[in-house]
Design an enzyme around this catalytic site. Structure first.
Site, PDB file in Angstrom:
ATOM      1  N   ASN A 217       0.844  -1.203   0.000  1.00  4.55           N
ATOM      2  CA  ASN A 217       0.000   0.000   0.000  1.00  4.55           C
ATOM      3  C   ASN A 217       0.878   1.251   0.000  1.00  4.55           C
ATOM      4  O   ASN A 217       1.851   1.332   0.748  1.00  4.55           O
ATOM      5  CB  ASN A 217      -0.855  -0.032   1.284  1.00  4.55           C
ATOM      6  CG  ASN A 217      -1.950   1.004   1.326  1.00  4.55           C
ATOM      7  OD1 ASN A 217      -2.718   1.142   0.378  1.00  4.55           O
ATOM      8  ND2 ASN A 217      -2.043   1.745   2.424  1.00  4.55           N
ATOM      9  N   GLU A 280      -7.408   4.557   0.521  1.00  2.00           N
ATOM     10  CA  GLU A 280      -7.517   5.679   1.468  1.00  2.00           C
ATOM     11  C   GLU A 280      -8.021   6.929   0.750  1.00  2.00           C
ATOM     12  O   GLU A 280      -7.537   8.042   0.991  1.00  2.00           O
ATOM     13  CB  GLU A 280      -6.147   5.963   2.116  1.00  2.00           C
ATOM     14  CG  GLU A 280      -5.557   4.772   2.830  1.00  2.00           C
ATOM     15  CD  GLU A 280      -4.222   5.062   3.499  1.00  2.00           C
ATOM     16  OE1 GLU A 280      -3.874   6.250   3.675  1.00  2.00           O
ATOM     17  OE2 GLU A 280      -3.526   4.094   3.831  1.00  2.00           O
TER      18      GLU A 280
HETATM   19  O1  G2I Z   1      -1.557  10.342   6.812  1.00  2.00           O
HETATM   20  C1  G2I Z   1      -2.724   9.887   6.185  1.00  2.00           C
HETATM   21  C2  G2I Z   1      -2.660   8.407   5.946  1.00  2.00           C
HETATM   22  C3  G2I Z   1      -1.545   8.081   4.960  1.00  2.00           C
HETATM   23  N1  G2I Z   1      -1.464   6.652   4.684  1.00  2.00           N
HETATM   24  C4  G2I Z   1      -1.368   5.798   5.856  1.00  2.00           C
HETATM   25  C5  G2I Z   1      -2.457   6.128   6.863  1.00  2.00           C
HETATM   26  O2  G2I Z   1      -2.321   5.307   8.009  1.00  2.00           O
HETATM   27  C6  G2I Z   1      -2.439   7.581   7.234  1.00  2.00           C
HETATM   28  O3  G2I Z   1      -3.473   7.783   8.209  1.00  2.00           O
HETATM   29  C7  G2I Z   1      -3.228   8.801   9.159  1.00  2.00           C
HETATM   30  C8  G2I Z   1      -4.429   8.927  10.060  1.00  2.00           C
HETATM   31  O4  G2I Z   1      -5.520   9.337   9.292  1.00  2.00           O
HETATM   32  C9  G2I Z   1      -4.156   9.958  11.157  1.00  2.00           C
HETATM   33  O5  G2I Z   1      -5.218   9.929  12.113  1.00  2.00           O
HETATM   34  O6  G2I Z   1      -2.085   8.469   9.896  1.00  2.00           O
HETATM   35  C10 G2I Z   1      -1.741   9.497  10.823  1.00  2.00           C
HETATM   36  C11 G2I Z   1      -0.426   9.143  11.483  1.00  2.00           C
HETATM   37  O7  G2I Z   1       0.568   9.029  10.546  1.00  2.00           O
HETATM   38  C12 G2I Z   1      -2.856   9.650  11.854  1.00  2.00           C
HETATM   39  O8  G2I Z   1      -2.557  10.726  12.716  1.00  2.00           O
HETATM   40  C13 G2I Z   1      -2.399  10.404  14.062  1.00  2.00           C
HETATM   41  C14 G2I Z   1      -1.714  11.553  14.747  1.00  2.00           C
HETATM   42  O9  G2I Z   1      -0.423  11.729  14.151  1.00  2.00           O
HETATM   43  C15 G2I Z   1      -1.541  11.258  16.205  1.00  2.00           C
HETATM   44  O10 G2I Z   1      -0.997  12.373  16.858  1.00  2.00           O
HETATM   45  C16 G2I Z   1      -2.896  10.873  16.825  1.00  2.00           C
HETATM   46  O11 G2I Z   1      -2.715  10.461  18.152  1.00  2.00           O
HETATM   47  O12 G2I Z   1      -3.643  10.149  14.647  1.00  2.00           O
HETATM   48  C17 G2I Z   1      -3.528   9.747  16.012  1.00  2.00           C
HETATM   49  C18 G2I Z   1      -4.917   9.326  16.530  1.00  2.00           C
HETATM   50  O13 G2I Z   1      -5.816  10.378  16.398  1.00  2.00           O
END
Ligand code: G2I
Length: 481
Positions: A217, A280
């Site tokens: 992915n 995504e």
């Molecule tokens: O970055 C967007 C996506 C890119 N591809 C991989 C996915 O796994 C990724 O998802 C995002 C989430 O949507 C976010 O929600 O990944 C982030 C982290 O790399 C997520 O952010 C995290 C924050 O960095 C944290 O501070 C927080 O505690 O979300 C956590 C839960 O809310």
């Protein structure tokens, strides 16, 4: 390093469109719906995204965050519209294995159990990723220690969700954004294990569960000709040629517009013999521009039979990781946006001849066929104050197998253990986790790691390994000091 990869996607990241444009778009929805309804085929009147996708044998999913499950409209919209789910964060290595070999399933289980109760599919996201790692994975680890940790993580998480998850993002975002074709992102995995970590992860995943689809992915692999796309394409082609297990490619598709060759890109991956999933999807913007981009993405997937489903990265703009871009199908008040209608329409318009067909099921490499009946070595009752060990075959395939060894304490607690056995037919361990091995001819001795030597009275711990040769379950002895 930022956790947010769209610094790279930023080139195409668009359109922090003003809210007033969105409102204008939303006001136009009624007229659009009326106009489109007249053009729908008579047999394609599904009124939700999941039901519309199901008509052509596909799924339509969303990312869900456990922290929002107390929002009843969120859950009601999820249940009504979607027939697949990806945990937004809860299955990532840091959240799910916060300390070594100690798993926190509760948040991911909440999502999975709800989904299974609703008859939804579940995508597993993600096993090996450079971001959101637990702090115990660090540069102080040796290569063999990291390899053991990775194999154990993959095995335990996949075992826990066996039968519930239909596809796993085994490796996520391993390729570099810039540079020459095929260069990998610098990470603890490349530093310690080299570029072969991707192959190692896929092989461990197949050993853990031969019946689940294994996906690579990534983001910014949407343009058919981009260097990053070519790198992933070459890897998949190579894996297929060498029998390294891989079943699918996930196009994350965080963008403002799909590239003009997006459908061609899906088709070129499919032609390698893998499924393609849009994993995504979120498209920044508003109104008809956003709706048009969503329509083109959906149509591109519907046009390729091996494009088996679409997942959007959240339900409502208010909880989106990029909420400033208003990138999702429902606004902050759960109103359907114009983009929602364009997706629903494109799903309903999919013709049966583009449905994912049984022939699209990935062929397994010969090395991946599971053993018919797992077997275990005879259980020995633990001596009072001592320990016992039982070897169980988890999987086997031509030329290799995977085993799990349960070490059980007797009526007293154990502080340190040593398990020994002798291979009957020339078997050899290729990778072992949660223990330290020493081998002398056909004799194997495994002692505990620092973190799993103490077992309470009557309690147990496990270690595991993959091995070459014919699956065997020799009787093992266990001693404790
Ligand atoms: O970055 C967007 C996506 C890119 N591809 C991989 C996915 O796994 C990724 O998802 C995002 C989430 O949507 C976010 O929600 O990944 C982030 C982290 O790399 C997520 O952010 C995290 C924050 O960095 C944290 O501070 C927080 O505690 O979300 C956590 C839960 O809310």
């Amino acid at each position: 390093m930022s956790d947010f990869p769209l610094s790279a996607g930023g080139a195409r990241r668009p359109l922090s469109g003003p809210r007033r444009a969105l409102t204008a778009g939303a006001l136009g929805v009624l007229g659009v719906v009326t106009a489109l309804a007249a053009t729908l085929p008579a047999n394609a009147a599904a009124s939700t995204l999941g039901a519309a996708a199901a008509q052509s044998g596909r799924y339509f999913g969303t990312a869900i965050a456990a922290g929002h499950l107390n929002d009843s409209t969120y859950v009601a919209t999820w249940d009504r519209e979607f027939n697949s789910v990806t945990a937004e964060n809860e299955m990532k290595w840091g959240p799910i294995e916060p300390s070594r070999n100690s798993f926190n399933w509760s948040q991911a289980d909440q999502i999975v159990n709800h989904a299974v109760g609703q008859g939804m599919k579940v995508r597993g996201h993600t096993l090996v990723w450079h971001a959101q790692l637990p702090s115990w994975i660090n540069s102080g680890m040796s290569a063999s220690d990291l390899r053991s940790a990775m194999t154990n993580h993959i095995t335990q998480v996949m075992n826990h969700y066996k039968g519930k998850v239909f596809a796993w993002d085994v490796v996520n975002e391993a390729f570099n954004d810039g540079g020459a074709v095929g260069t990998l992102r610098d990470s603890i995995f490349t530093q310690k294990l080299g570029n072969g970590f991707i192959e190692e992860a896929f092989r461990a995943a197949r050993a853990a569960d031969p019946n689940v689809k294994l996906c690579y992915n990534d983001y910014n692999i949407d343009d058919a000709n981009a260097n990053k796309t070519r790198g992933v394409y070459n890897m998949v082609k190579d894996f297929k040629a060498r029998g390294v297990p891989i079943d699918c490619v996930g196009l994350q598709s965080h963008f403002g517009n799909p590239p003009s060759n997006y459908q061609q890109n899906i088709a070129q991956f499919a032609a390698l013999g893998v499924d393609v999933q849009i994993t995504e999807l979120d498209v920044g913007g508003s109104g008809s521009t956003q709706a048009d981009a969503y329509r083109r993405v959906t149509q591109a997937c519907m046009a390729v039979s091996r494009c088996t489903g679409i997942t959007v990265w959240g339900i409502t703009d208010k909880y989106s990781w990029r909420s400033g871009d208003t990138p999702l199908l429902f606004d902050g008040n759960y109103n359907k946006k114009q983009a929602y209608n364009s997706v629903l329409d494109a799903l309903n318009a999919a013709t049966p001849n583009t449905s994912p067909s049984p022939s699209a099921t990935p062929t397994r490499s010969p090395s991946a066929s599971p053993s018919a009946s797992p077997s275990a070595s005879p259980t020995r009752s633990p001596l009072p104050g001592g320990c016992s060990a039982t070897i169980k075959t988890i999987n086997s395939w031509g030329g290799g197998f995977q085993s799990e060894v349960t070490v059980q304490a007797g009526s007293s607690a154990v502080n340190g253990w040593t398990v020994k056995w002798t291979w009957p037919g020339g078997q050899s361990i290729s990778s072992l986790w949660n223990g330290r091995q020493s081998v002398s001819g056909s004799s194997v001795t495994v002692t505990n790691e620092s973190y799993n030597g103490s077992i309470a009275a009557g309690g147990s711990t496990t270690f595991g390994f993959t091995a070459n040769g014919t699956a065997a379950t020799p009787t093992a002895t266990c001693t404790s000091p």
